[in-house]
Write a protein that holds these residues in place. Structure first.
Motif, PDB file in Angstrom:
ATOM      1  N   LYS A  40       0.764  -1.142  -0.059  1.00 46.88           N
ATOM      2  CA  LYS A  40      -0.142   0.108  -0.037  1.00 46.88           C
ATOM      3  C   LYS A  40       0.762   1.019  -0.038  1.00 46.88           C
ATOM      4  CE  LYS A  40      -4.015  -1.862   2.318  1.00 46.88           C
ATOM      5  NZ  LYS A  40      -4.938  -1.726   3.359  1.00 46.88           N
ATOM      6  N   ASP A  90      -2.623   5.484   1.306  1.00 45.78           N
ATOM      7  CA  ASP A  90      -3.673   4.377   1.657  1.00 45.78           C
ATOM      8  C   ASP A  90      -3.612   4.077   3.068  1.00 45.78           C
ATOM      9  OD1 ASP A  90      -4.572   4.609  -1.100  1.00 45.78           O
ATOM     10  OD2 ASP A  90      -3.271   3.304  -1.621  1.00 45.78           O
ATOM     11  N   LYS A 112      -5.386   6.571   5.200  1.00 48.12           N
ATOM     12  CA  LYS A 112      -6.991   6.154   4.712  1.00 48.12           C
ATOM     13  C   LYS A 112      -7.625   5.007   5.458  1.00 48.12           C
ATOM     14  CE  LYS A 112      -7.225   8.639   0.492  1.00 48.12           C
ATOM     15  NZ  LYS A 112      -7.366   8.673  -0.929  1.00 48.12           N
ATOM     16  N   ASP A 113      -6.676   4.087   5.851  1.00 47.65           N
ATOM     17  CA  ASP A 113      -7.260   2.722   6.097  1.00 47.65           C
ATOM     18  C   ASP A 113      -7.312   3.100   7.921  1.00 47.65           C
ATOM     19  OD1 ASP A 113      -7.610   1.676   3.767  1.00 47.65           O
ATOM     20  OD2 ASP A 113      -5.853   0.534   3.897  1.00 47.65           O
ATOM     21  N   SER A 114      -6.705   4.013   8.321  1.00 49.09           N
ATOM     22  CA  SER A 114      -6.602   3.904   9.732  1.00 49.09           C
ATOM     23  C   SER A 114      -8.304   4.284  10.341  1.00 49.09           C
ATOM     24  CB  SER A 114      -5.795   5.241  10.151  1.00 49.09           C
ATOM     25  OG  SER A 114      -5.882   5.531  11.541  1.00 49.09           O
TER      26      SER A 114
END
Length: 307
Positions: free
Chosen positions: A16, A20, A23-25
């Motif tokens: 990633k 990204d 953003k996935d946090s």
């Protein structure tokens, strides 16, 4: 002996990008501002049921905001013949994983009038409390600042706010959904809207709380007069269009006028005590009609403070 065979080049797992990963946090929240348009009889060719409903729903399915500030939502009839649509119920029916708070600008809960509405994902956010105020001398719907300034735009304008808890991280934050007066002749009313908004945030949120103020502010950033009127808000908060490292920029119009007249920037996401990741104006024409509203939705991903 070589270590090449032990390297990551044989690892089939896609790597990633840093953005990204952020953003996935669980600390990231996607905030959208959207004046969905009260579909009145004069909006021929842009009616809710016939022209804009499914495209609007398609847009929301694609963007997947965690929380949405909506203005001009109507709660009227439920068929295509009724000039006042039931946008409120239809939005919630289309998205059962969301819930909402809302209130009509005219103060009558049983009316079909325009509403300020905040929707959010039930799986991610928990509502702690919510409230509302009007842009009037006593902050109620009984009077209007526009009348005080002899403004011809006498329609009520208000704000609905909600306090949320991020279920995964415990972060507390506030979202304000607001709509300022539209008249361009009397700047004083909108200056007062700014003062009342900051007054509420200082009282409800405090200086250290995380807050997002979203709305159709009826200030065109590209014009000098309205920009000066908005300056106290720029001094107190930050605009994600201006601060995000990845952004469509501060000159991307958000008000399209259905292609008639000069576009303008009227829609904003301001914030305090968060970190913007991006800012987008959803101005594509990919959802089944050329304009899903006379305003384009705008949204940003924000990183909440880690606890």
């Amino acid at each position: 002996m070589t270590l090449a065979s032990c390297g990551k080049k044989d690892d089939p797992t896609p790597q990633k990008k840093p953005e990204d990963v952020v953003k996935d946090s669980a600390y990231v929240v996607r905030v959208m501002q959207f004046n969905i348009l009260a579909s009145d009889p004069e909006n021929e060719g842009h009616k809710w049921h016939n022209d804009r409903k499914e495209p609007c729903l398609n847009m929301l399915r694609k963007v997947k905001p965690d929380v949405i500030a909506l203005e001009e939502v109507r709660k009227g009839g439920v068929n295509a013949q009724d000039p006042v649509p039931n946008q409120y119920d239809e939005l919630l029916l289309a998205f059962p994983d969301y819930t909402s708070v809302q209130f009509p600008k005219n103060g009558n809960k049983n009316s079909a009038g325009q509403r300020n509405m905040i929707m959010w994902k039930k799986s991610k956010l928990e509502l702690v409390s919510w409230g509302k105020y009007w842009f009037s001398k006593d902050r109620t719907s009984d009077s209007s600042l526009s009348n005080m300034f002899n403004d011809p735009d006498a329609a009520q304008k208000m704000t609905v706010w909600a306090k949320f808890k991020n279920k995964a991280t415990g972060n507390i934050f506030w979202v304000y959904c607001t709509h300022f007066f539209a008249s361009v002749k009397y700047i004083e009313t909108r200056e007062k809207c700014v003062d009342i908004s900051i007054e509420s945030i200082r009282s409800e949120v405090g200086e250290k709380g995380t807050v997002f103020l979203c709305g159709d502010l009826n200030f065109n950033y590209l014009e000098d007069g309205p920009r000066e009127s908005l300056q106290p808000l720029f001094n107190y908060m930050k605009w994600s269009a201006q601060e995000a490292p990845k952004t469509h920029g501060v000159r991307s119009p958000t008000y399209n006028r259905f292609g008639v007249g000069t576009p303008a920037i009227l829609d904003y996401i301001f914030y305090r005590n968060a970190t913007p990741i991006n800012y987008y104006v959803e101005d594509g024409h990919l959802y089944g009609t050329y304009y899903i509203s006379d305003h384009y939705p705008v949204y940003s991903d924000f990183l909440l403070p880690e606890k």
